[in-house]
Design an enzyme around this catalytic site. Sequence first.
Site, PDB file in Angstrom:
ATOM      1  N   HIS A  36       0.837  -1.205   0.000  1.00  0.00           N
ATOM      2  CA  HIS A  36       0.000   0.000   0.000  1.00  0.00           C
ATOM      3  C   HIS A  36       0.868   1.248   0.000  1.00  0.00           C
ATOM      4  O   HIS A  36       0.801   2.063   0.907  1.00  0.00           O
ATOM      5  CB  HIS A  36      -0.937  -0.007   1.222  1.00  0.00           C
ATOM      6  CG  HIS A  36      -1.992  -1.046   1.125  1.00  0.00           C
ATOM      7  ND1 HIS A  36      -2.339  -1.859   2.166  1.00  0.00           N
ATOM      8  CD2 HIS A  36      -2.768  -1.438   0.083  1.00  0.00           C
ATOM      9  CE1 HIS A  36      -3.290  -2.700   1.771  1.00  0.00           C
ATOM     10  NE2 HIS A  36      -3.553  -2.467   0.518  1.00  0.00           N
ATOM     11  N   HIS A  70      -0.348 -11.345   0.853  1.00  0.00           N
ATOM     12  CA  HIS A  70      -1.630 -11.805   1.418  1.00  0.00           C
ATOM     13  C   HIS A  70      -2.033 -13.194   0.946  1.00  0.00           C
ATOM     14  O   HIS A  70      -2.911 -13.812   1.546  1.00  0.00           O
ATOM     15  CB  HIS A  70      -2.766 -10.876   0.975  1.00  0.00           C
ATOM     16  CG  HIS A  70      -2.666  -9.492   1.503  1.00  0.00           C
ATOM     17  ND1 HIS A  70      -2.194  -9.212   2.750  1.00  0.00           N
ATOM     18  CD2 HIS A  70      -3.015  -8.291   0.953  1.00  0.00           C
ATOM     19  CE1 HIS A  70      -2.248  -7.908   2.948  1.00  0.00           C
ATOM     20  NE2 HIS A  70      -2.731  -7.328   1.882  1.00  0.00           N
ATOM     21  N   CYS A  92       3.443 -14.493   1.803  1.00  0.00           N
ATOM     22  CA  CYS A  92       4.294 -14.534   3.004  1.00  0.00           C
ATOM     23  C   CYS A  92       4.233 -15.938   3.628  1.00  0.00           C
ATOM     24  O   CYS A  92       3.148 -16.502   3.774  1.00  0.00           O
ATOM     25  CB  CYS A  92       3.784 -13.501   4.000  1.00  0.00           C
ATOM     26  SG  CYS A  92       4.637 -13.604   5.580  1.00  0.00           S
ATOM     27  N   HIS A 120     -10.985  -9.503   4.433  1.00  0.00           N
ATOM     28  CA  HIS A 120      -9.575  -9.206   4.164  1.00  0.00           C
ATOM     29  C   HIS A 120      -9.003 -10.265   3.202  1.00  0.00           C
ATOM     30  O   HIS A 120      -9.268 -11.454   3.369  1.00  0.00           O
ATOM     31  CB  HIS A 120      -8.793  -9.216   5.484  1.00  0.00           C
ATOM     32  CG  HIS A 120      -7.403  -8.701   5.347  1.00  0.00           C
ATOM     33  ND1 HIS A 120      -6.388  -9.446   4.792  1.00  0.00           N
ATOM     34  CD2 HIS A 120      -6.854  -7.512   5.672  1.00  0.00           C
ATOM     35  CE1 HIS A 120      -5.274  -8.730   4.785  1.00  0.00           C
ATOM     36  NE2 HIS A 120      -5.528  -7.550   5.312  1.00  0.00           N
ATOM     37  N   GLU A 122      -6.152 -11.678   2.905  1.00  0.00           N
ATOM     38  CA  GLU A 122      -5.431 -12.784   3.564  1.00  0.00           C
ATOM     39  C   GLU A 122      -6.407 -13.832   4.077  1.00  0.00           C
ATOM     40  O   GLU A 122      -6.218 -15.043   3.875  1.00  0.00           O
ATOM     41  CB  GLU A 122      -4.591 -12.253   4.739  1.00  0.00           C
ATOM     42  CG  GLU A 122      -3.923 -13.366   5.534  1.00  0.00           C
ATOM     43  CD  GLU A 122      -3.303 -12.903   6.842  1.00  0.00           C
ATOM     44  OE1 GLU A 122      -2.723 -11.793   6.884  1.00  0.00           O
ATOM     45  OE2 GLU A 122      -3.393 -13.646   7.836  1.00  0.00           O
ATOM     46  N   ASN A 217      -1.701   1.789  10.109  1.00  0.00           N
ATOM     47  CA  ASN A 217      -0.664   1.370  11.065  1.00  0.00           C
ATOM     48  C   ASN A 217       0.348   2.483  11.292  1.00  0.00           C
ATOM     49  O   ASN A 217       0.920   2.604  12.371  1.00  0.00           O
ATOM     50  CB  ASN A 217      -0.041   0.026  10.646  1.00  0.00           C
ATOM     51  CG  ASN A 217       1.137   0.174   9.731  1.00  0.00           C
ATOM     52  OD1 ASN A 217       2.250   0.471  10.177  1.00  0.00           O
ATOM     53  ND2 ASN A 217       0.907  -0.006   8.445  1.00  0.00           N
TER      54      ASN A 217
END
Lengths: 274, 274
Positions: A36, A70, A92, A120, A122, A217
């Site tokens: 992002h 994700h 990941c 989401h 993920e 975040n």
Amino acid sequence: MEVKLASAYGFCFGVKRAIEIAEEHRNAATLGPLIHNQNEIDRLRNNFNVNLYETLDEVKNNDTVIIRTHGIPRKDLKDLKAKDVKVINATCPFVTTPQQIVKKMTQEGYCVVIFGDKEHPEVKGVMSYGDDNVTCVLKASELEDIIFKKDKIATVAQTTRKKEEYLEIVNYLIIKYKEVRVFNTICDATFENQDAARKLSKEVDVMVIIGGKNSSNTKQLYMICAENTTSYLVEDENDLDPDWFKEKKLCGVSAGASTPDWIIQNVVAKLKEF
Amino acid sequence: MEVKLASAYGFCFGVKRAIEIAEEHRNAATLGPLIHNQNEIDRLRNNFNVNLYETLDEVKNNDTVIIRTHGIPRKDLKDLKAKDVKVINATCPFVTTPQQIVKKMTQEGYCVVIFGDKEHPEVKGVMSYGDDNVTCVLKASELEDIIFKKDKIATVAQTTRKKEEYLEIVNYLIIKYKEVRVFNTICDATFENQDAARKLSKEVDVMVIIGGKNSSNTKQLYMICAENTTSYLVEDENDLDPDWFKEKKLCGVSAGASTPDWIIQNVVAKLKEF
């Protein structure tokens, strides 16, 4: 002015790895944005000709397609592999783990509870490795109306969730079911950045947090630091105002999880000039 | 005076079952006392010639030996079966379950944590189904100094422990290890008797609790009831004093987990005469 970086900041392991994979595959395309951060997406396009597809339909024959951290739903991966393309999986490893756990636990006859946000990407990917016996919840109270078909429950968590909230969900299940097989799939990266920023903000005269102004975040890092010292949120070195650092001796620096290292280095270099 | 029994009282399922098994095996002997109640042990000896051995050495050829609800260590069972005797296993099924879980989890390569008192016969038996990778604790803090050889932990609990305390232990493990396989082996019987006695003591003018004066679970029932109403602890109908029930209209009755039903019936019959 002296500048001190937090002991953990910026990209997590999975994002660093995905960017290295993208750099190694010139002319490839990522399925969905790799990160992002528009600056980083632009850099990958300009320096490595790594492009961006939003949907599977855009994929063309002979493409090299990179799957982002994700992960993607199982069916999408199958459809992608059925095309005449080279698939590079940058999912990941901390996300591959819950995918494989859900697959294995479903095969072994467990009902699976995923702690996470079902919207989401993920979680959509992780859910797709199970069957009708997979449930996704964000709170223990959501489990109250669910009658599981089996007395054996397995649980996994979205990697970015809080452990305390995961415990509330598994405790509810442990009291009610004979066997609860709890897999701790939560990744510490987000919390490591927060803990390091909190610690550093108590030592310095001023803090600079680097990240997108829409990044939740990054904003959270800013709020944590602002509790302890004067703190500023910048997107890059151009946002820095020399007046902020008058009479300051030690400046702390942290960065959001989607802030590339080269932007951080530019900010640190400019701060050292003040 | 009207008399009302608690909705749950006295023997648990496992003890009732063990006594039925003993009654079906005249001339047998139990290995260790079948129950912590001398009246009941005397009754089994007098009416069914069921005797009591304290140790394996007392077992003679052609004996029928009854294993009590707590179970026995694996090696003792093997030694017993090697003798020329008939073995009747009255181990409570709720105790056989954790024994088998410890065996299976050890075979599957888990480190096993047992929540319980390592000196208790039940726990000694359960532990014996594992190997060096089995740890027994009563508090989460006891786990702090232990480094488990594997990242996969399985947990079971002594059947009479409190669920809240079990959760403290498993929560500690979930935070630290990748997989914690939690088996809820706690039996509700003890707490069902307590909950039922608490509820009844709020409805009645006076409570009578029947059980051995050395029985800790009987004393606990007494204390729970004494918070809500005038309560008396008796071993049998001979302990009842008519003065206690003057002007009382409704008397509640509960009994400890080792109180036989025939003693309870005798007490209730006498109470109804008042």
